[in-house]
Design an enzyme around this catalytic site. Sequence first.
Site, PDB file in Angstrom:
ATOM      1  N   ASN A   9       0.769  -0.980   0.012  1.00 49.56           N
ATOM      2  CA  ASN A   9       0.071   0.165   0.304  1.00 49.56           C
ATOM      3  C   ASN A   9       0.905   1.305   0.144  1.00 49.56           C
ATOM      4  OD1 ASN A   9      -1.493   1.902   0.370  1.00 49.56           O
ATOM      5  ND2 ASN A   9      -1.907   1.583   2.875  1.00 49.56           N
ATOM      6  N   LYS A  11       0.453   4.561  -0.450  1.00 46.83           N
ATOM      7  CA  LYS A  11       0.029   5.644   0.406  1.00 46.83           C
ATOM      8  C   LYS A  11       0.241   6.690  -1.080  1.00 46.83           C
ATOM      9  CE  LYS A  11       0.000   3.226   4.815  1.00 46.83           C
ATOM     10  NZ  LYS A  11      -0.056   3.348   6.627  1.00 46.83           N
ATOM     11  N   HIS A  89     -10.008   2.212   4.774  1.00 47.38           N
ATOM     12  CA  HIS A  89      -8.076   1.397   5.665  1.00 47.38           C
ATOM     13  C   HIS A  89      -8.714   2.750   6.575  1.00 47.38           C
ATOM     14  CE1 HIS A  89      -4.475   2.808   6.828  1.00 47.38           C
ATOM     15  NE2 HIS A  89      -4.140   1.766   6.111  1.00 47.38           N
ATOM     16  N   GLU A  91      -7.104   5.096   7.793  1.00 51.85           N
ATOM     17  CA  GLU A  91      -6.926   6.996   7.247  1.00 51.85           C
ATOM     18  C   GLU A  91      -7.579   7.107   6.899  1.00 51.85           C
ATOM     19  OE1 GLU A  91      -2.616   5.324   5.339  1.00 51.85           O
ATOM     20  OE2 GLU A  91      -2.529   5.043   7.578  1.00 51.85           O
ATOM     21  N   GLU A 161      -5.706  -4.436  10.480  1.00 51.27           N
ATOM     22  CA  GLU A 161      -5.539  -3.627  10.977  1.00 51.27           C
ATOM     23  C   GLU A 161      -4.828  -2.966  12.076  1.00 51.27           C
ATOM     24  OE1 GLU A 161      -3.018  -2.260   6.517  1.00 51.27           O
ATOM     25  OE2 GLU A 161      -4.412  -1.145   6.834  1.00 51.27           O
ATOM     26  N   GLY A 167       1.868   2.304  11.158  1.00 54.16           N
ATOM     27  CA  GLY A 167       3.134   3.393  11.008  1.00 54.16           C
ATOM     28  C   GLY A 167       3.676   3.684  11.748  1.00 54.16           C
ATOM     29  N   SER A 205       2.490  -1.999  10.336  1.00 53.14           N
ATOM     30  CA  SER A 205       4.107  -2.157  10.368  1.00 53.14           C
ATOM     31  C   SER A 205       4.712  -3.592  10.129  1.00 53.14           C
ATOM     32  CB  SER A 205       4.428  -1.959  12.448  1.00 53.14           C
ATOM     33  OG  SER A 205       3.976  -0.381  12.530  1.00 53.14           O
TER      34      SER A 205
HETATM   35  P1  PGA Z   1       1.902   0.294   7.694  1.00 51.20           P
HETATM   36  O1  PGA Z   1       0.903   0.527   7.271  1.00 51.20           O
HETATM   37  O2  PGA Z   1       3.672  -0.274   7.451  1.00 51.20           O
HETATM   38  O3  PGA Z   1       3.249   1.627   7.039  1.00 51.20           O
HETATM   39  O4  PGA Z   1       2.351   0.906   9.425  1.00 51.20           O
HETATM   40  C1  PGA Z   1       0.209  -0.775   6.968  1.00 51.20           C
HETATM   41  C2  PGA Z   1      -1.023   0.024   6.571  1.00 51.20           C
HETATM   42  O5  PGA Z   1      -1.740   1.202   6.608  1.00 51.20           O
HETATM   43  O6  PGA Z   1      -1.514  -0.615   5.253  1.00 51.20           O
END
Ligand code: PGA
Length: 248
Positions: A9, A11, A89, A91, A161, A167, A205
């Site tokens: 992903n 982003k 997601h 976010e 998630e 993140g 992460s």
């Molecule tokens: P991350 O993000 O691996 O940077 O924690 C995962 C995600 O948001 O899909």
Amino acid sequence: MAQKLVVGNWKLNGSLAANDALLGGCVALVGVDMAVCVPFPYLAQVGSCLTGMALGAQTVSEFQSGAYTGEVSAEMLAEVGCRYVIVGHSERRTLFGENNVTVGRKTVAALRAGLVPIVCVGESLAEREAGQVMEVIGRQLDAVRECIGVQGLSRTVIAYEPVWAIGTGRAASADEAQEVHAGIRRWLAEHGAPAEEIRILYGGSVKADNAEALFAMPDVDGGLIGGASLVARDFMAICQAAMANGGG
Ligand code: PGA
């Protein structure tokens, strides 16, 4: 489960040059399914140079066409070669006002166009500390089930998630992930879905050094990878770990 699925992903990251460099360091591996979900403007560029890896987007409109300025439909994504689309997601839920209702509608849109929706669910730290993990996830899954039915669920990928792990560098431990993944599979079975056939990815992460332990868990069918998917060496190491634990 046949083999694991690892989805990058990206982003809000990338440029024509950076994407070229990143993809130049990624090769499709036999024994693991790989995909990258990239920003809309780069779908064509990335789609044209992927071999053996699938293309995906990071969100989709709930609408098919019409006066919806700025929206991108599932049909458009399918037409430019997408196989996957991430929906819900955290976010998008926290920063862009998406909720269980809109996530349900977006999942419908994705299925209508023949895309595989990667439906994201997960609890906040406060919800975890209050012991509400499966209650929160059950509500998120229920909203999607109400829109697409059990038949639809069987055509989705679920991504667990935990919001506190995204993140932050603080991934769920393999045991924590396994416990929730087993809970999600149980929820699917209880609602009449073919639970063993639905992939449940872990995201939050995931790095080269914890992927192996996570993918060794029986109910972790792959990963949704943010930050580490932007570094070819790291993404490949994670895919290797998934390959080594395939068939889980
Ligand atoms: P991350 O993000 O691996 O940077 O924690 C995962 C995600 O948001 O899909």
